[in-house]
Design an enzyme around this catalytic site. Structure first.
Site, PDB file in Angstrom:
ATOM      1  N   CYS A 214       0.843  -1.102   0.083  1.00 30.88           N
ATOM      2  CA  CYS A 214       0.124  -0.233  -0.007  1.00 30.88           C
ATOM      3  C   CYS A 214       0.793   1.504  -0.053  1.00 30.88           C
ATOM      4  CB  CYS A 214      -0.942  -0.059   1.326  1.00 30.88           C
ATOM      5  SG  CYS A 214      -2.219  -1.234   0.792  1.00 30.88           S
TER       6      CYS A 214
ATOM      7  N   GLY B 180     -17.828   9.402   0.186  1.00 30.38           N
ATOM      8  CA  GLY B 180     -17.436   9.447   1.877  1.00 30.38           C
ATOM      9  C   GLY B 180     -16.260   8.816   2.307  1.00 30.38           C
TER      10      GLY B 180
ATOM     11  N   ASP C 246     -15.323   5.750   2.092  1.00 34.70           N
ATOM     12  CA  ASP C 246     -15.651   4.320   2.400  1.00 34.70           C
ATOM     13  C   ASP C 246     -14.805   3.558   2.105  1.00 34.70           C
ATOM     14  OD1 ASP C 246     -17.604   3.976   4.641  1.00 34.70           O
ATOM     15  OD2 ASP C 246     -18.442   5.620   3.585  1.00 34.70           O
TER      16      ASP C 246
ATOM     17  N   GLY D  34     -10.830 -13.957 -13.425  1.00 34.09           N
ATOM     18  CA  GLY D  34      -9.856 -12.883 -13.273  1.00 34.09           C
ATOM     19  C   GLY D  34      -9.459 -12.363 -14.549  1.00 34.09           C
ATOM     20  N   HIS D  35      -8.583 -11.516 -14.486  1.00 31.82           N
ATOM     21  CA  HIS D  35      -7.925 -10.768 -15.877  1.00 31.82           C
ATOM     22  C   HIS D  35      -6.396 -10.590 -15.660  1.00 31.82           C
ATOM     23  CE1 HIS D  35      -8.198  -8.641 -19.498  1.00 31.82           C
ATOM     24  NE2 HIS D  35      -7.539  -7.727 -18.967  1.00 31.82           N
ATOM     25  N   SER D  36      -5.630 -10.730 -16.861  1.00 39.21           N
ATOM     26  CA  SER D  36      -4.077 -10.345 -16.818  1.00 39.21           C
ATOM     27  C   SER D  36      -3.791  -9.765 -17.907  1.00 39.21           C
ATOM     28  CB  SER D  36      -3.402 -11.858 -16.474  1.00 39.21           C
ATOM     29  OG  SER D  36      -3.990 -12.560 -18.026  1.00 39.21           O
TER      30      SER D  36
END
Length: 340
Positions: A13, A43, A45, A133-135
């Site tokens: 992160c 907001g 969130d 998923g996707h790659s």
């Protein structure tokens, strides 16, 4: 620890855009108007919530980033735990997940297999199903999940809603960003990394399930904006939080590394964004850096009635993860956050 990913630059992160830059862009995006969109991006969130019936709403979120550790399997676990966390921060349950993959074409595909295996194991632990998923090909590895969960429309945890006299509780120790930074330059001990990895791979599922039994007024998970950045979002310049720095759980080695200036650029962006809202009653530099430190798969931060705080803490201690009552909410003072 197996070391196969050797390009951990600004991973986890710490790779997030800074809060100030992100706010500048999002403020210009038109807000959706739909009575069934119970939580959108207006907001700050952790996830979107959309009502599909009187009893069921879906929770949607996604998260992905570059590696912050050099073991691909552990990276997969951490990235998945981090993405799943947003559903738990809203008080929801995970149902499905989709892989998001960026991977170099010339890299050994066995590394990708280990990343996906680690991620899938965390989805299964969450009680969810990995559904696809996707790659894309990219110069660097990035991995994460798009996650869908469910929640009752009347039982959503939002990051706003704190009340005067509320106690603030944090469910995981801080400092993983500082430790990962120290590790990238060869200064982190194996013990410190083990503590950080244990924290980052622990699902917030268990803490979320405990606190749902109580009257939670506001909740978020502590990730890239650090404890103080996410607390600022909770307060919305309407209340003041007093943080007792000696009660904040953190990984001991992170304090030592911060004193050696092994700190992150993202932590400095967090400081620059939030510092004008803060009054310091302590000059402990290392603790300040820990409070600004961007967390990957960090703990839940929530506010609760003071009469429930000790009982919740007792329940959380059963998870064997450092946690604590770190402060309280009061009426708005001259500054939004007071550090003691």
């Amino acid at each position: 620890m197996e070391k196969e990913i050797v390009f951990c630059k600004g991973g986890g992160c710490t790779a997030k855009l800074g809060p100030e830059a992100l706010k500048h862009v999002l403020d210009k995006i038109p807000k959706a108007k739909d009575p069934n969109l119970l939580v959108g991006f207006e907001g700050s969130d952790d996830a979107a919530v959309y009502r599909i019936s009187d009893d069921v709403a879906i929770v949607q979120t996604l998260d992905f980033f570059p590696p912050m550790v050099e073991d691909p399997y552990i990276f997969g676990q951490i990235a998945a735990a981090n993405a799943l966390s947003d559903v738990y921060a809203m008080g929801g349950d995970v149902k499905t997940a989709l892989n998001i993959v960026c991977f170099p074409e010339k890299m050994d595909l066995n590394i990708l297999g280990k990343i996906l295996t680690g991620g899938n194991e965390k989805v299964m632990e969450a009680g969810g199903i990995l559904a696809g998923g996707h790659s894309i090909a990219d110069v660097d590895v990035k991995y994460g999940l798009s996650v869908t969960g469910t929640i009752h429309p009347d039982r959503i945890f939002k990051n706003s809603g704190v009340r005067p006299k509320d106690k603030l509780i944090l469910t995981k120790p801080l400092g993983v960003g500082i430790i990962a930074t120290a590790d990238r330059v060869g200064e982190a001990s194996e013990e410190a990394m083990d503590k950080a990895i244990k924290s980052m791979t622990t699902l917030n599922k268990y803490a979320s399930e405990i606190i749902r039994k109580y009257d939670i007024h506001a909740c978020t998970d502590v990730t890239g904006f650090g404890l103080l950045g996410h607390l600022h979002e909770m307060l919305q310049n309407e209340y003041t939080a007093v943080i007792q720095s000696k009660s904040v759980p953190y990984i001991k080695e992170a304090y030592d590394y911060a004193n050696e200036f092994l700190i992150t650029a993202a932590g400095q962006r967090n400081r620059n964004f939030v510092e004008s809202f803060i009054e310091y009653e302590t000059d402990d530099f290392a603790m300040q850096e820990i409070l600004f430190d961007p967390q990957t798969s960090g703990g839940l931060l929530f506010s609760v009635n003071p009469e429930d705080a000790n009982k919740i803490l007792e329940d959380l201690h059963g998870l064997e993860m450092p946690c604590g009552i770190i402060g309280e909410i009061m009426e708005l003072q001259e500054k939004e956050i007071i550090i003691r």
